[in-house]
Design a protein around this motif. Structure first.
Motif, PDB file in Angstrom:
ATOM      1  N   GLY A  94       0.831  -1.199   0.000  1.00  0.00           N
ATOM      2  CA  GLY A  94       0.000   0.000   0.000  1.00  0.00           C
ATOM      3  C   GLY A  94       0.862   1.243   0.000  1.00  0.00           C
ATOM      4  N   LYS A  95       0.226   2.377   0.191  1.00  0.00           N
ATOM      5  CA  LYS A  95       0.945   3.653   0.148  1.00  0.00           C
ATOM      6  C   LYS A  95       2.006   3.767   1.239  1.00  0.00           C
ATOM      7  CE  LYS A  95      -2.869   6.419  -1.768  1.00  0.00           C
ATOM      8  NZ  LYS A  95      -3.773   7.576  -1.509  1.00  0.00           N
ATOM      9  N   ASN A  96       1.683   3.248   2.421  1.00  0.00           N
ATOM     10  CA  ASN A  96       2.519   3.535   3.592  1.00  0.00           C
ATOM     11  C   ASN A  96       3.290   2.334   4.134  1.00  0.00           C
ATOM     12  OD1 ASN A  96       1.409   6.220   3.610  1.00  0.00           O
ATOM     13  ND2 ASN A  96      -0.415   5.366   4.590  1.00  0.00           N
ATOM     14  N   ASN A  97       3.260   1.212   3.442  1.00  0.00           N
ATOM     15  CA  ASN A  97       3.923   0.024   3.996  1.00  0.00           C
ATOM     16  C   ASN A  97       4.848  -0.683   3.001  1.00  0.00           C
ATOM     17  OD1 ASN A  97       2.094  -1.103   2.234  1.00  0.00           O
ATOM     18  ND2 ASN A  97       1.226  -2.563   3.693  1.00  0.00           N
ATOM     19  N   LYS A  98       5.282   0.023   1.982  1.00  0.00           N
ATOM     20  CA  LYS A  98       6.062  -0.606   0.919  1.00  0.00           C
ATOM     21  C   LYS A  98       7.305  -1.313   1.453  1.00  0.00           C
ATOM     22  CE  LYS A  98       8.669   0.314  -3.311  1.00  0.00           C
ATOM     23  NZ  LYS A  98       9.050   1.306  -4.353  1.00  0.00           N
ATOM     24  N   GLU A  99       8.089  -0.643   2.248  1.00  0.00           N
ATOM     25  CA  GLU A  99       9.347  -1.221   2.724  1.00  0.00           C
ATOM     26  C   GLU A  99       9.096  -2.438   3.600  1.00  0.00           C
ATOM     27  OE1 GLU A  99      13.233  -1.850   2.740  1.00  0.00           O
ATOM     28  OE2 GLU A  99      12.228  -0.271   1.599  1.00  0.00           O
ATOM     29  N   GLU A 100       8.141  -2.328   4.477  1.00  0.00           N
ATOM     30  CA  GLU A 100       7.820  -3.440   5.383  1.00  0.00           C
ATOM     31  C   GLU A 100       7.367  -4.674   4.608  1.00  0.00           C
ATOM     32  OE1 GLU A 100       4.365  -4.580   8.670  1.00  0.00           O
ATOM     33  OE2 GLU A 100       4.613  -2.496   8.011  1.00  0.00           O
ATOM     34  N   VAL A 101       6.457  -4.462   3.656  1.00  0.00           N
ATOM     35  CA  VAL A 101       5.897  -5.581   2.886  1.00  0.00           C
ATOM     36  C   VAL A 101       6.963  -6.235   2.012  1.00  0.00           C
ATOM     37  CG1 VAL A 101       4.321  -6.159   0.997  1.00  0.00           C
ATOM     38  CG2 VAL A 101       3.514  -4.764   2.922  1.00  0.00           C
ATOM     39  N   LEU A 102       7.728  -5.427   1.293  1.00  0.00           N
ATOM     40  CA  LEU A 102       8.722  -5.983   0.384  1.00  0.00           C
ATOM     41  C   LEU A 102       9.870  -6.663   1.127  1.00  0.00           C
ATOM     42  CD1 LEU A 102       8.944  -3.321  -2.469  1.00  0.00           C
ATOM     43  CD2 LEU A 102       7.758  -5.532  -2.455  1.00  0.00           C
ATOM     44  N   GLU A 103      10.253  -6.114   2.259  1.00  0.00           N
ATOM     45  CA  GLU A 103      11.318  -6.750   3.048  1.00  0.00           C
ATOM     46  C   GLU A 103      10.901  -8.143   3.500  1.00  0.00           C
ATOM     47  OE1 GLU A 103      13.883  -5.887   7.136  1.00  0.00           O
ATOM     48  OE2 GLU A 103      12.832  -4.251   6.125  1.00  0.00           O
ATOM     49  N   LYS A 104       9.648  -8.267   3.951  1.00  0.00           N
ATOM     50  CA  LYS A 104       9.135  -9.584   4.368  1.00  0.00           C
ATOM     51  C   LYS A 104       9.024 -10.522   3.170  1.00  0.00           C
ATOM     52  CE  LYS A 104       6.906 -12.480   7.174  1.00  0.00           C
ATOM     53  NZ  LYS A 104       6.495 -13.545   6.245  1.00  0.00           N
ATOM     54  N   ALA A 105       8.520 -10.040   2.044  1.00  0.00           N
ATOM     55  CA  ALA A 105       8.355 -10.869   0.848  1.00  0.00           C
ATOM     56  C   ALA A 105       9.700 -11.349   0.319  1.00  0.00           C
ATOM     57  CB  ALA A 105       7.605 -10.101  -0.234  1.00  0.00           C
ATOM     58  N   GLU A 106      10.672 -10.482   0.279  1.00  0.00           N
ATOM     59  CA  GLU A 106      12.001 -10.844  -0.223  1.00  0.00           C
ATOM     60  C   GLU A 106      12.684 -11.855   0.696  1.00  0.00           C
ATOM     61  OE1 GLU A 106      12.755  -6.543  -2.457  1.00  0.00           O
ATOM     62  OE2 GLU A 106      13.567  -6.943  -0.456  1.00  0.00           O
ATOM     63  N   ARG A 142      10.744  -8.043  -7.755  1.00  0.00           N
ATOM     64  CA  ARG A 142      11.675  -7.120  -8.402  1.00  0.00           C
ATOM     65  C   ARG A 142      10.943  -5.885  -8.951  1.00  0.00           C
ATOM     66  NH1 ARG A 142      16.519  -6.814 -11.328  1.00  0.00           N
ATOM     67  NH2 ARG A 142      17.382  -8.101  -9.645  1.00  0.00           N
ATOM     68  N   PHE A 143       9.810  -6.110  -9.615  1.00  0.00           N
ATOM     69  CA  PHE A 143       9.101  -4.962 -10.176  1.00  0.00           C
ATOM     70  C   PHE A 143       8.634  -4.027  -9.070  1.00  0.00           C
ATOM     71  CE2 PHE A 143       5.200  -2.743 -11.215  1.00  0.00           C
ATOM     72  CZ  PHE A 143       5.609  -2.016 -12.327  1.00  0.00           C
ATOM     73  N   CYS A 144       8.079  -4.581  -8.005  1.00  0.00           N
ATOM     74  CA  CYS A 144       7.560  -3.733  -6.928  1.00  0.00           C
ATOM     75  C   CYS A 144       8.682  -3.011  -6.193  1.00  0.00           C
ATOM     76  CB  CYS A 144       6.734  -4.575  -5.955  1.00  0.00           C
ATOM     77  SG  CYS A 144       5.189  -5.172  -6.661  1.00  0.00           S
ATOM     78  N   ARG A 145       9.857  -3.605  -6.175  1.00  0.00           N
ATOM     79  CA  ARG A 145      10.992  -2.970  -5.514  1.00  0.00           C
ATOM     80  C   ARG A 145      11.641  -1.913  -6.402  1.00  0.00           C
ATOM     81  NH1 ARG A 145      12.913  -1.914  -0.708  1.00  0.00           N
ATOM     82  NH2 ARG A 145      12.775  -4.078   0.033  1.00  0.00           N
ATOM     83  N   MET A 146      11.871  -2.242  -7.662  1.00  0.00           N
ATOM     84  CA  MET A 146      12.684  -1.382  -8.522  1.00  0.00           C
ATOM     85  C   MET A 146      11.975  -0.910  -9.789  1.00  0.00           C
ATOM     86  SD  MET A 146      16.289  -3.493  -8.193  1.00  0.00           S
ATOM     87  CE  MET A 146      17.189  -2.219  -9.049  1.00  0.00           C
ATOM     88  N   GLY A 147      10.820  -1.488 -10.094  1.00  0.00           N
ATOM     89  CA  GLY A 147      10.115  -1.093 -11.308  1.00  0.00           C
ATOM     90  C   GLY A 147      10.746  -1.631 -12.574  1.00  0.00           C
ATOM     91  N   THR A 148      11.570  -2.678 -12.440  1.00  0.00           N
ATOM     92  CA  THR A 148      12.267  -3.260 -13.595  1.00  0.00           C
ATOM     93  C   THR A 148      12.001  -4.760 -13.682  1.00  0.00           C
ATOM     94  OG1 THR A 148      14.264  -3.596 -12.255  1.00  0.00           O
ATOM     95  CG2 THR A 148      14.095  -1.535 -13.501  1.00  0.00           C
ATOM     96  N   LEU A 149      12.474  -5.352 -14.758  1.00  0.00           N
ATOM     97  CA  LEU A 149      12.278  -6.781 -14.993  1.00  0.00           C
ATOM     98  C   LEU A 149      13.481  -7.579 -14.490  1.00  0.00           C
ATOM     99  CD1 LEU A 149      10.569  -9.031 -16.331  1.00  0.00           C
ATOM    100  CD2 LEU A 149      11.853  -8.602 -18.443  1.00  0.00           C
ATOM    101  N   LEU A 150      13.209  -8.655 -13.778  1.00  0.00           N
ATOM    102  CA  LEU A 150      14.255  -9.577 -13.346  1.00  0.00           C
ATOM    103  C   LEU A 150      14.526 -10.554 -14.485  1.00  0.00           C
ATOM    104  CD1 LEU A 150      16.050 -10.694 -11.018  1.00  0.00           C
ATOM    105  CD2 LEU A 150      14.102 -12.159 -10.399  1.00  0.00           C
ATOM    106  N   HIS A 151      15.755 -10.585 -14.988  1.00  0.00           N
ATOM    107  CA  HIS A 151      16.081 -11.387 -16.162  1.00  0.00           C
ATOM    108  C   HIS A 151      16.441 -12.830 -15.797  1.00  0.00           C
ATOM    109  CE1 HIS A 151      16.938  -7.224 -17.787  1.00  0.00           C
ATOM    110  NE2 HIS A 151      16.024  -7.703 -18.614  1.00  0.00           N
ATOM    111  N   LEU A 152      16.370 -13.691 -16.788  1.00  0.00           N
ATOM    112  CA  LEU A 152      16.625 -15.115 -16.580  1.00  0.00           C
ATOM    113  C   LEU A 152      18.038 -15.376 -16.078  1.00  0.00           C
ATOM    114  CD1 LEU A 152      15.845 -18.093 -16.781  1.00  0.00           C
ATOM    115  CD2 LEU A 152      16.404 -18.018 -19.220  1.00  0.00           C
ATOM    116  N   ASP A 153      19.029 -14.700 -16.645  1.00  0.00           N
ATOM    117  CA  ASP A 153      20.400 -14.956 -16.210  1.00  0.00           C
ATOM    118  C   ASP A 153      20.621 -14.539 -14.760  1.00  0.00           C
ATOM    119  OD1 ASP A 153      20.144 -12.264 -16.724  1.00  0.00           O
ATOM    120  OD2 ASP A 153      22.032 -12.059 -17.818  1.00  0.00           O
ATOM    121  N   GLU A 154      19.878 -13.541 -14.299  1.00  0.00           N
ATOM    122  CA  GLU A 154      19.971 -13.141 -12.893  1.00  0.00           C
ATOM    123  C   GLU A 154      19.389 -14.218 -11.979  1.00  0.00           C
ATOM    124  OE1 GLU A 154      19.330  -8.659 -12.149  1.00  0.00           O
ATOM    125  OE2 GLU A 154      18.098  -9.091 -13.905  1.00  0.00           O
ATOM    126  N   ILE A 155      18.271 -14.804 -12.392  1.00  0.00           N
ATOM    127  CA  ILE A 155      17.654 -15.871 -11.596  1.00  0.00           C
ATOM    128  C   ILE A 155      18.574 -17.082 -11.537  1.00  0.00           C
ATOM    129  CG2 ILE A 155      15.708 -17.473 -11.449  1.00  0.00           C
ATOM    130  CD1 ILE A 155      13.973 -15.350 -12.752  1.00  0.00           C
TER     131      ILE A 155
END
Length: 254
Positions: free
Chosen positions: A74-86, A131-144
């Motif tokens: 949401g608007k106010n919990n981005k860091e908390e949510v993404l840190e837990k998800a990652e 990755r998209f929610c954190r950085m707004g970019t695509l995570l590529h296959l070679d990175e995975i």
């Protein structure tokens, strides 16, 4: 004198019969050994397939939990949510992907692709979503694939996710992004929803160029239809809540 030829014939027959018997016995034994080895191979392969299917299901279930976690964004919990998800995503790799790798590395793992593909696709979906929610970019296959190498035995051929499973996971990602966009539109985050819309459009456009050239594209063709529906749903949501977007969408699509 008449009995001599008969006796010679009898002796010759007696001498030749054991040779044929020994040859047949040896051949039968060789075939039986080969059949036994092949049966053992099939049994081992089936047992391995069952373990791989179990690992794939565990990966799927826990990757879905990561995706559900990200949807709490949401608007106010981005860091908390993404840190837990990652953190949860790392746990999926360490606990479940590593188990799959141990089963498959060093073997002809392509033979079991259908057994583990669903889990791999779900993991890709979760990883690219984060990755998209954190950085707004695509995570590529070679990175995975690079993240999987530390989980592998360096003395064996490492398990690497193939292009098809990556693209199938990427296609599923667009569905999650559509749900995220609708939620953000409802919360008034129009700018973020626009960003999601453009990202999903770009993926769809690029895949329309790639999929027709793929040899095994049946699954992708099905997912392309679903992906187009996701694009349309985001655009419709934007047009309803943000009418000026209708003109922008018309220009972009044409």
């Amino acid at each position: 004198m008449a009995t001599k030829p008969h006796r010679l014939h009898h002796i010759a027959g007696t001498m030749s019969t054991p040779k044929r018997a020994r040859a047949m016995t040896t051949e039968s034994s060789t075939m039986a050994d080969a059949f036994t080895r092949y049966t053992d191979y099939l049994n081992q392969l089936n047992e391995k397939r069952e373990r791989v299917v179990k690992a794939s299901r565990d990966i799927t279930m826990n990757s879905k939990k990561v995706i559900f976690q990200v949807h709490r964004l949401g608007k106010n919990n981005k860091e908390e949510v993404l840190e837990k998800a990652e953190k949860d995503l790392v746990a999926v790799a360490d606990q479940y992907i590593s188990r799959l790798i141990k089963e498959l590395q060093g073997s002809d793992f392509w033979k079991l692709r259908r057994a583990y593909s669903p889990g791999v696709q779900e993991y890709i979906e979760a990883a690219t979503f984060c990755r998209f929610c954190r950085m707004g970019t695509l995570l590529h296959l070679d990175e995975i694939n690079a993240t999987l190498l530390p989980l592998s035995d360096p003395s064996l051929e490492p398990l690497q996710i193939n292009v098809l499973d990556y693209l199938l996971g990427l296609a599923d990602l667009t569905g999650e992004l559509m749900r995220l966009a609708i939620g953000r539109i409802s919360d008034g985050e129009i700018e973020y929803a626009q960003k999601i819309c453009k990202f999903v459009r770009d993926i769809y456009r690029e895949l329309t160029l790639v999929v027709p050239r793929m040899d095994d594209s049946h699954d992708m063709n099905t997912k392309m239809d679903t992906m187009l529906q996701s694009v349309i749903k985001i655009e419709n949501g934007m047009c309803v809540h943000f009418p000026p977007f209708l003109n922008v969408a018309f220009v972009v699509m044409n």
